[in-house]
Design a protein around this motif. Structure first.
Motif, short mmCIF file in Angstrom:
data_model
loop_
_atom_site.label_atom_id
_atom_site.label_comp_id
_atom_site.label_asym_id
_atom_site.label_seq_id
_atom_site.Cartn_x
_atom_site.Cartn_y
_atom_site.Cartn_z
N UNK A 1 0.83 -1.21 0.00
CA UNK A 1 0.00 0.00 0.00
C UNK A 1 0.87 1.25 0.00
N UNK A 2 1.92 1.28 0.84
CA UNK A 2 2.81 2.45 0.88
C UNK A 2 3.47 2.68 -0.47
N UNK A 3 3.97 1.60 -1.08
CA UNK A 3 4.67 1.73 -2.36
C UNK A 3 3.72 2.19 -3.46
N UNK A 4 2.49 1.64 -3.48
CA UNK A 4 1.54 2.00 -4.53
C UNK A 4 1.09 3.45 -4.43
N UNK A 5 0.76 3.91 -3.22
CA UNK A 5 0.33 5.30 -3.05
C UNK A 5 1.47 6.26 -3.44
N UNK A 6 2.71 5.91 -3.09
CA UNK A 6 3.86 6.75 -3.46
C UNK A 6 4.05 6.75 -4.97
N UNK A 7 3.87 5.57 -5.59
CA UNK A 7 4.03 5.47 -7.03
C UNK A 7 2.97 6.30 -7.76
N UNK A 8 1.75 6.37 -7.20
CA UNK A 8 0.73 7.23 -7.79
C UNK A 8 1.16 8.69 -7.79
N UNK A 9 1.84 9.10 -6.73
CA UNK A 9 2.29 10.49 -6.63
C UNK A 9 3.46 10.78 -7.57
N UNK B 1 4.29 8.89 -10.34
CA UNK B 1 4.02 8.50 -11.73
C UNK B 1 4.85 7.30 -12.13
N UNK B 2 6.16 7.46 -12.11
CA UNK B 2 7.10 6.37 -12.34
C UNK B 2 8.35 6.68 -11.55
N UNK B 3 9.10 5.63 -11.21
CA UNK B 3 10.31 5.83 -10.42
C UNK B 3 11.11 4.55 -10.43
N UNK B 4 12.39 4.69 -10.16
CA UNK B 4 13.23 3.51 -10.02
C UNK B 4 12.90 2.85 -8.69
N UNK B 5 13.32 1.61 -8.57
CA UNK B 5 13.04 0.88 -7.35
C UNK B 5 13.67 1.55 -6.14
N UNK B 6 14.92 2.02 -6.30
CA UNK B 6 15.59 2.66 -5.16
C UNK B 6 14.93 3.97 -4.79
N UNK B 7 14.51 4.76 -5.80
CA UNK B 7 13.81 6.02 -5.53
C UNK B 7 12.49 5.76 -4.79
N UNK B 8 11.82 4.75 -5.24
CA UNK B 8 10.52 4.43 -4.62
C UNK B 8 10.70 3.95 -3.19
N UNK C 1 2.92 -6.01 -6.73
CA UNK C 1 2.02 -4.99 -7.28
C UNK C 1 1.77 -5.23 -8.76
N UNK C 2 2.80 -5.70 -9.46
CA UNK C 2 2.62 -6.00 -10.88
C UNK C 2 1.68 -7.19 -11.06
N UNK C 3 1.86 -8.22 -10.22
CA UNK C 3 0.98 -9.40 -10.32
C UNK C 3 -0.48 -9.04 -10.06
N UNK C 4 -0.71 -8.07 -9.18
CA UNK C 4 -2.08 -7.67 -8.83
C UNK C 4 -2.64 -6.63 -9.80
N UNK C 5 -1.82 -6.18 -10.77
CA UNK C 5 -2.30 -5.23 -11.76
C UNK C 5 -2.20 -3.77 -11.36
N UNK C 6 -1.55 -3.48 -10.22
CA UNK C 6 -1.44 -2.10 -9.77
C UNK C 6 -0.29 -1.34 -10.44
N UNK C 7 0.72 -2.06 -10.92
CA UNK C 7 1.91 -1.39 -11.46
C UNK C 7 2.49 -2.19 -12.62
N UNK C 8 3.28 -1.51 -13.44
CA UNK C 8 4.06 -2.13 -14.51
C UNK C 8 5.53 -1.99 -14.14
N UNK D 1 15.88 -1.34 -12.22
CA UNK D 1 14.44 -1.68 -12.21
C UNK D 1 13.61 -0.43 -11.98
N UNK D 2 12.60 -0.25 -12.86
CA UNK D 2 11.69 0.88 -12.74
C UNK D 2 10.26 0.35 -12.59
N UNK D 3 9.42 1.22 -12.08
CA UNK D 3 7.99 0.88 -11.95
C UNK D 3 7.14 2.08 -12.33
N UNK D 4 5.95 1.79 -12.86
CA UNK D 4 5.00 2.85 -13.23
C UNK D 4 3.60 2.41 -12.81
#
Length: 362
Positions: free
Chosen positions: A20-28, A30-37, A55-62, A69-72
């Motif tokens: 939940x913490x990672x997803x809410x931060x990622x929403x703010x 937009x995209x970020x590297x794993x270390x930044x996140x 989060x990717x398996x659950x469909x929340x992030x790519x 490693x990056x996530x969006x």
């Protein structure tokens, strides 16, 4: 909604606190590297990779690789399917809780014992809305006022409505004639307190004793045989001995009866005087259950007791056998009341269309 509340909702939807913490931060972001996140969200660096994969398996992030490693954040229409599923489950649970609250607590076939008077009154309203032939209601003035719109609708549908209205002996009836017109067929004023009782179409009953909170219960019936017991309780305890304060049925034909007992008491004196009484009987053939509507002449009555010259048959005399002989072009039928099993026809409505009195020279 602040971030803490949003995190809590996401956790209710199935995410872990780190997810939940990672997803809410990622929403703010937009995209970020794993270390930044990890730094922005407070998720420990060694855990961030597992969190992003989940989060990717659950469909929340790519999640994708570049130099690292990056996530969006994923499109919300896809990402929130889990949350929507959780909402649907909560709504379903709420509906189920409400249903179980309203449903009878103990069931025995078509007879149910309930713990709450509210359940009785809810079923009563539903039964009134579904009534097609006959309503018998024992009620207080306040409850009558509450049910009056439903009674009016029933009368508009042609339902025969009898109301036993409880009014304390030191009070006057709080309604005038206009209150009952178009709402009731007949009203009797009862000065002894009693239960709430509604019978519809001689099949369904809703019963609640006087409201004693320490012993709150009620009975709901959908069975002819059991409802028949309540029917006779209504007639003997709540109806027969009380004063009529409103009668909306015409004394001149055409008029109808729903009770064979009332029909016999109304017709027998006229038949004894030699009157010719024609009309219709609506009911069903006892042998087949097939609906029928007979047209012809009421030619006689039979019942257990015997009538004196001065008084019509009493309800007690009509409590066992009560039969009308009805002649049509096809022959003579024996007609009993609703639920009859020895006569040819079980009558639901007895309609008097015409009464021709005997001429003086006959």
């Amino acid at each position: 909604m602040d971030t803490g509340e949003l995190n809590a909702v996401l956790e209710d939807a199935g995410l872990s606190p780190y997810q939940a913490d990672a997803y809410v931060t990622l929403l703010e972001l937009g995209s970020a590297s794993a270390s930044e996140l990890a730094s922005a969200s407070g998720v420990p660096q060694p855990r961030i990779y597992d969190v992003l994969r989940a989060l990717e398996d659950e469909g929340y992030a790519v999640v994708y690789e570049r130099d690292q490693l990056y996530a969006q954040a994923n499109d919300p229409s896809e990402a929130l399917s889990g949350l929507r599923t959780a909402i649907d489950r909560y709504e379903t649970a709420i509906s189920e809780i409400e249903r179980r609250y309203r449903e009878p607590a103990a069931e025995d076939g078509a007879v149910s014992l309930v713990k709450r008077l509210r359940t009785v009154f809810e079923h009563a309203r539903e039964n009134l809305e579904a009534a097609t032939e006959h309503v018998q209601l024992a009620v207080t003035s306040d409850r009558f006022a509450d049910l009056r719109p439903l009674l009016r609708d029933a009368r508009d549908r042609g339902v025969y409505v009898q109301v036993s209205l409880y009014v304390p002996p030191d009070e006057s009836v709080p309604f005038d004639r206009s209150t009952f017109e178009g709402v009731c067929t007949e009203v009797r004023r009862r000065d002894l307190p009693g239960p709430f009782l509604l019978l519809t179409d001689r099949q369904r009953a809703c019963y609640a004793p006087q409201n004693r909170l320490s012993d709150e219960y009620g009975v709901i019936v959908d069975d002819y045989t059991t409802a028949y017991v309540f029917h006779w309780y209504f007639l003997t305890r709540l109806w027969e001995v009380y004063e009529t304060v409103y009668n909306g049925r015409s004394d001149e034909p055409p008029f109808s009866f729903v009770e064979i007992t009332d029909c016999i008491r109304g017709l027998e004196p006229r038949l004894a005087e030699g009157a010719r009484i024609t009309g219709r009987v609506i009911g069903e053939f006892v042998g087949t259950g097939r609906p029928c509507e007979l047209e012809g002449e009421f030619i006689g009555v039979e019942y257990t007791g015997s009538r004196s010259d001065d008084e019509p048959a009493s309800l007690l005399e009509l409590a066992a056998e009560a039969t009308i002989r009805f002649e049509t072009d096809d022959g003579v039928y024996t007609v009993g009341g609703c639920g009859a099993d020895t006569e040819d026809v079980a009558g639901k409505r007895f309609i008097v269309g015409r009464i021709d009195e005997r001429r003086a020279d006959e």
